[in-house]
Design a protein around this motif. Structure first.
Motif, PDB file in Angstrom:
ATOM      1  N   ARG A 110      33.458  40.806  43.368  1.00 43.08           N
ATOM      2  CA  ARG A 110      32.725  42.043  43.054  1.00 43.08           C
ATOM      3  C   ARG A 110      33.444  43.303  43.529  1.00 43.08           C
ATOM      4  N   ALA A 111      34.719  43.191  43.922  1.00 44.95           N
ATOM      5  CA  ALA A 111      35.419  44.330  44.513  1.00 44.95           C
ATOM      6  C   ALA A 111      36.099  45.193  43.463  1.00 44.95           C
ATOM      7  N   GLY A 112      36.197  46.470  43.779  1.00 44.61           N
ATOM      8  CA  GLY A 112      36.937  47.411  42.941  1.00 44.61           C
ATOM      9  C   GLY A 112      37.609  48.457  43.800  1.00 44.61           C
ATOM     10  N   TRP A 113      38.771  48.915  43.336  1.00 42.89           N
ATOM     11  CA  TRP A 113      39.553  49.931  44.062  1.00 42.89           C
ATOM     12  C   TRP A 113      39.580  51.209  43.238  1.00 42.89           C
TER      13      TRP A 113
ATOM     14  N   ARG B  54      43.495  33.463  44.320  1.00 39.73           N
ATOM     15  CA  ARG B  54      43.347  34.431  43.233  1.00 39.73           C
ATOM     16  C   ARG B  54      41.881  34.845  43.139  1.00 39.73           C
ATOM     17  N   SER B  55      41.671  36.091  42.786  1.00 40.89           N
ATOM     18  CA  SER B  55      40.336  36.656  42.706  1.00 40.89           C
ATOM     19  C   SER B  55      39.447  35.870  41.740  1.00 40.89           C
ATOM     20  N   PRO B  56      38.170  35.692  42.066  1.00 43.01           N
ATOM     21  CA  PRO B  56      37.239  35.074  41.114  1.00 43.01           C
ATOM     22  C   PRO B  56      37.129  35.839  39.795  1.00 43.01           C
ATOM     23  N   GLN B  57      37.507  37.126  39.810  1.00 43.53           N
ATOM     24  CA  GLN B  57      37.464  37.906  38.570  1.00 43.53           C
ATOM     25  C   GLN B  57      38.869  38.217  38.042  1.00 43.53           C
ATOM     26  N   GLY B  58      39.849  37.408  38.464  1.00 43.99           N
ATOM     27  CA  GLY B  58      41.229  37.632  38.033  1.00 43.99           C
ATOM     28  C   GLY B  58      41.971  38.531  38.987  1.00 43.99           C
ATOM     29  N   ARG B  59      41.452  39.727  39.168  1.00 36.98           N
ATOM     30  CA  ARG B  59      41.903  40.643  40.219  1.00 36.98           C
ATOM     31  C   ARG B  59      40.845  41.719  40.359  1.00 36.98           C
ATOM     32  N   PRO B  60      40.824  42.451  41.479  1.00 38.24           N
ATOM     33  CA  PRO B  60      39.824  43.502  41.648  1.00 38.24           C
ATOM     34  C   PRO B  60      39.874  44.528  40.523  1.00 38.24           C
TER      35      PRO B  60
ATOM     36  N   HIS C 187      24.948  40.666  43.524  1.00 38.63           N
ATOM     37  CA  HIS C 187      25.451  40.922  42.183  1.00 38.63           C
ATOM     38  C   HIS C 187      26.146  42.274  42.012  1.00 38.63           C
ATOM     39  N   VAL C 188      25.686  43.288  42.697  1.00 37.34           N
ATOM     40  CA  VAL C 188      26.206  44.625  42.448  1.00 37.34           C
ATOM     41  C   VAL C 188      27.667  44.721  42.881  1.00 37.34           C
ATOM     42  N   GLY C 189      28.487  45.408  42.068  1.00 42.37           N
ATOM     43  CA  GLY C 189      29.894  45.591  42.390  1.00 42.37           C
ATOM     44  C   GLY C 189      30.097  46.536  43.556  1.00 42.37           C
ATOM     45  N   LEU C 190      31.243  46.431  44.213  1.00 44.21           N
ATOM     46  CA  LEU C 190      31.534  47.172  45.443  1.00 44.21           C
ATOM     47  C   LEU C 190      32.870  47.885  45.282  1.00 44.21           C
ATOM     48  N   VAL C 191      32.828  49.179  45.042  1.00 42.96           N
ATOM     49  CA  VAL C 191      34.042  49.952  44.758  1.00 42.96           C
ATOM     50  C   VAL C 191      34.300  50.937  45.891  1.00 42.96           C
ATOM     51  N   ALA C 192      35.508  50.890  46.434  1.00 42.67           N
ATOM     52  CA  ALA C 192      35.902  51.776  47.534  1.00 42.67           C
ATOM     53  C   ALA C 192      37.087  52.636  47.119  1.00 42.67           C
TER      54      ALA C 192
ATOM     55  N   GLU D  78      24.717  40.097  33.456  1.00 48.33           N
ATOM     56  CA  GLU D  78      25.318  39.158  32.505  1.00 48.33           C
ATOM     57  C   GLU D  78      26.151  38.086  33.189  1.00 48.33           C
ATOM     58  N   GLY D  79      26.704  38.389  34.349  1.00 44.69           N
ATOM     59  CA  GLY D  79      27.598  37.444  35.007  1.00 44.69           C
ATOM     60  C   GLY D  79      27.514  37.556  36.509  1.00 44.69           C
ATOM     61  N   SER D  80      28.448  36.904  37.189  1.00 47.96           N
ATOM     62  CA  SER D  80      28.454  36.906  38.657  1.00 47.96           C
ATOM     63  C   SER D  80      29.501  37.843  39.236  1.00 47.96           C
ATOM     64  N   THR D  81      30.479  38.263  38.430  1.00 51.84           N
ATOM     65  CA  THR D  81      31.531  39.158  38.929  1.00 51.84           C
ATOM     66  C   THR D  81      31.365  40.553  38.358  1.00 51.84           C
ATOM     67  N   LEU D  82      31.995  41.505  39.012  1.00 48.53           N
ATOM     68  CA  LEU D  82      31.954  42.885  38.534  1.00 48.53           C
ATOM     69  C   LEU D  82      32.605  43.000  37.159  1.00 48.53           C
ATOM     70  N   ARG D  83      33.711  42.315  36.963  1.00 50.18           N
ATOM     71  CA  ARG D  83      34.409  42.372  35.679  1.00 50.18           C
ATOM     72  C   ARG D  83      33.517  41.835  34.554  1.00 50.18           C
ATOM     73  N   GLN D  84      32.794  40.758  34.798  1.00 44.50           N
ATOM     74  CA  GLN D  84      31.900  40.205  33.782  1.00 44.50           C
ATOM     75  C   GLN D  84      30.768  41.167  33.454  1.00 44.50           C
ATOM     76  N   ASN D  85      30.189  41.786  34.468  1.00 44.76           N
ATOM     77  CA  ASN D  85      29.057  42.680  34.233  1.00 44.76           C
ATOM     78  C   ASN D  85      29.478  43.965  33.543  1.00 44.76           C
ATOM     79  N   LEU D  86      30.651  44.470  33.850  1.00 38.44           N
ATOM     80  CA  LEU D  86      31.163  45.669  33.173  1.00 38.44           C
ATOM     81  C   LEU D  86      31.553  45.373  31.724  1.00 38.44           C
ATOM     82  N   GLY D  87      31.889  44.108  31.451  1.00 40.69           N
ATOM     83  CA  GLY D  87      32.324  43.765  30.106  1.00 40.69           C
ATOM     84  C   GLY D  87      33.736  44.192  29.814  1.00 40.69           C
ATOM     85  N   VAL D  88      34.592  44.207  30.831  1.00 39.36           N
ATOM     86  CA  VAL D  88      36.011  44.493  30.618  1.00 39.36           C
ATOM     87  C   VAL D  88      36.774  43.175  30.672  1.00 39.36           C
ATOM     88  N   GLY D  89      37.804  43.068  29.872  1.00 36.63           N
ATOM     89  CA  GLY D  89      38.514  41.814  29.718  1.00 36.63           C
ATOM     90  C   GLY D  89      39.209  41.345  30.989  1.00 36.63           C
TER      91      GLY D  89
END
Length: 439
Positions: free
Chosen positions: A125-128, A210-216, A94-99, A423-434
């Motif tokens: 769950r990726a982030g840049w 396409r990313s499961p969360q739209g994009r990283p 579940h935890v997001g992964l930001v590099a 709250e969700g399965s993706t990083l975007r869902q858990n952060l609550g950003v659109g």
């Protein structure tokens, strides 16, 4: 501001800990920088605490030019962040992964493709963390022409971000159709990029769904004017450094106010300042932990670290127990230089005192106290509209993160400011950003 909003938390991982002398501590894990089991343990601890993400920084060079200083600072070894996070992706759920990855020494297609792969591997769950490299030592490893000027670095970053976002958005949902109607992809859902700019020429599409969360998720940490403008336009998360509540509130309001011109709402960005908590069962125990770490700092290491963030070669010409001299404008990390100057003047600190203070968390907010006192400080900034959450920078790993999850997280939950479960399965869902708007 909604009364039921929840604090967002990131765990900023840095081998043995964020304190410059963490590696000297008797509880330190000596091979931390190159021990994958150590990082897996940290990631799982963060996930047990229901953190939104783990965050890994990077520098493509040894941090100190002086080999004697470098040998005392334990910042010379470490995994390349995207490789590390790929390993952590299969050891977490579940935890997001930001590099961190630099726009100065990469190209848009290659980096967009790598983050798209990490996003698929992790289930969205990726982030840049987009940075512009300001180190002359890094420049020597990549560019014979030397370090680019500050304005050019950000101009390149703007174009880089535009190209990467367009590549991610160039693949619609369901574009690739294994066994679908005899075709492997639907060309109407693929939108090749045709980018020709000052710094890059990029054509084609990503060979990735396409990313499961739209994009990283896009993360930025710029505090200069151009950095805040880039964040307001493209970032989902901003990692900030603020010493005082007033500074944190001013930065928060500034970035949020810039968003409207780009058609964005304030909640589309989560601003998460760094916090370095030193936790004890009593205030006295916490202060003793802090003193123990501070006493491990060699003056030469602390002063060298301070000089590097002030963007000057050497402070040895000035008396250690005297004030910080006037600093010339820099082409390097401008915002951090000003933060240090302001701190030294506000607290009337000598060079030695400023170096020792700065070495603990490199200019980020340090809080020393009980779990209740740590939670008090975080809740004050959160409720004052000076932060949407925090990037937790434990001074010593693994104990510092374990203490935070075991003792501070339950206190934040008791106050109703932090989640009980994801709250969700993706990083975007858990952060609550659109979700991103697309092309």
């Amino acid at each position: 501001m909604s009364s039921d909003r929840k604090m967002r938390l990131g765990a900023f991982l840095m081998a043995g800990g964020h304190h410059i002398s963490a590696w000297r501590h008797p509880d330190a894990h000596a091979p931390a920088g190159v021990d994958i089991a150590h990082f897996i343990e940290l990631a799982r601890t963060a996930e047990r605490g229901k953190f939104d993400m783990i965050f890994v920084e990077d520098a493509a060079a040894i941090r100190e030019r002086n080999p004697d200083i470098a040998s005392q600072a334990a910042r010379s070894t470490g995994f390349e962040p995207l490789s590390l996070l790929a390993a952590l992706a299969v050891n977490t759920s579940h935890v997001g992964l930001v590099a961190t990855a630099s726009t100065t020494y990469n190209d848009p297609y290659g980096l967009a493709r790598t983050f798209a792969s990490l996003d698929q591997l992790s289930g969205g769950r990726a982030g840049w963390n987009l940075v512009t490299s300001a180190s002359e030592l890094e420049a020597e490893n990549f560019a014979s022409s030397g370090l680019r000027p500050h304005s050019e670095r950000y101009e390149r970053a703007e174009e880089f971000a535009n190209a990467a976002l367009a590549l991610w958005d160039g693949v619609d949902q369901g574009a690739y159709l294994p066994r679908g109607e005899g075709r492997f992809f639907d060309h109407d859902r693929l939108h090749p990029l045709s980018h020709r700019g000052k710094h890059f020429t990029v054509g084609g599409v990503l060979q990735s769904q396409r990313s499961p969360q739209g994009r990283p998720i896009m993360v930025q940490a710029g505090a200069s004017d151009v950095g805040k403008e880039l964040a307001a336009r493209t970032a989902d998360v901003v990692f900030a450094a603020s010493q005082t509540l007033g500074e944190a509130k001013a930065y928060y309001d500034d970035v949020k106010a810039r968003m409207a011109k780009y058609g964005r709402q304030p909640d589309d960005i989560k601003i998460m300042p760094g916090i370095s908590p030193i936790i004890g069962s009593t205030e006295g125990e916490a202060k003793a932990k802090y003193r123990e770490l501070q006493e491990l700092i060699p003056d030469a290491v602390g002063v060298a670290l301070l000089a590097s963030y002030l963007s000057i070669q050497d402070l040895s010409a000035y008396p250690l127990d005297g004030p910080l001299p006037d600093m010339p404008p820099t082409n390097l990390i401008q915002s951090r230089q000003q933060l240090i100057i302001d701190l030294g003047r506000r607290e009337n600190l000598s060079i030695r005192e400023l170096a020792r203070h700065f070495a603990g968390a490199r200019g980020h907010w340090q809080v020393v106290g009980t779990p209740e006192q740590i939670a008090d400080a975080m809740e004050e900034r959160f409720r004052a509209g000076a932060a949407d959450g925090f990037n937790v920078m434990a001074p010593l790993f693994p104990s510092g993160l374990e203490d935070f999850v075991t003792h501070v997280v339950p206190e934040l939950r008791r106050r109703g400011v932090f989640r009980e479960t994801y709250e969700g399965s993706t990083l975007r869902q858990n952060l609550g950003v659109g979700a991103p708007s697309g092309r």
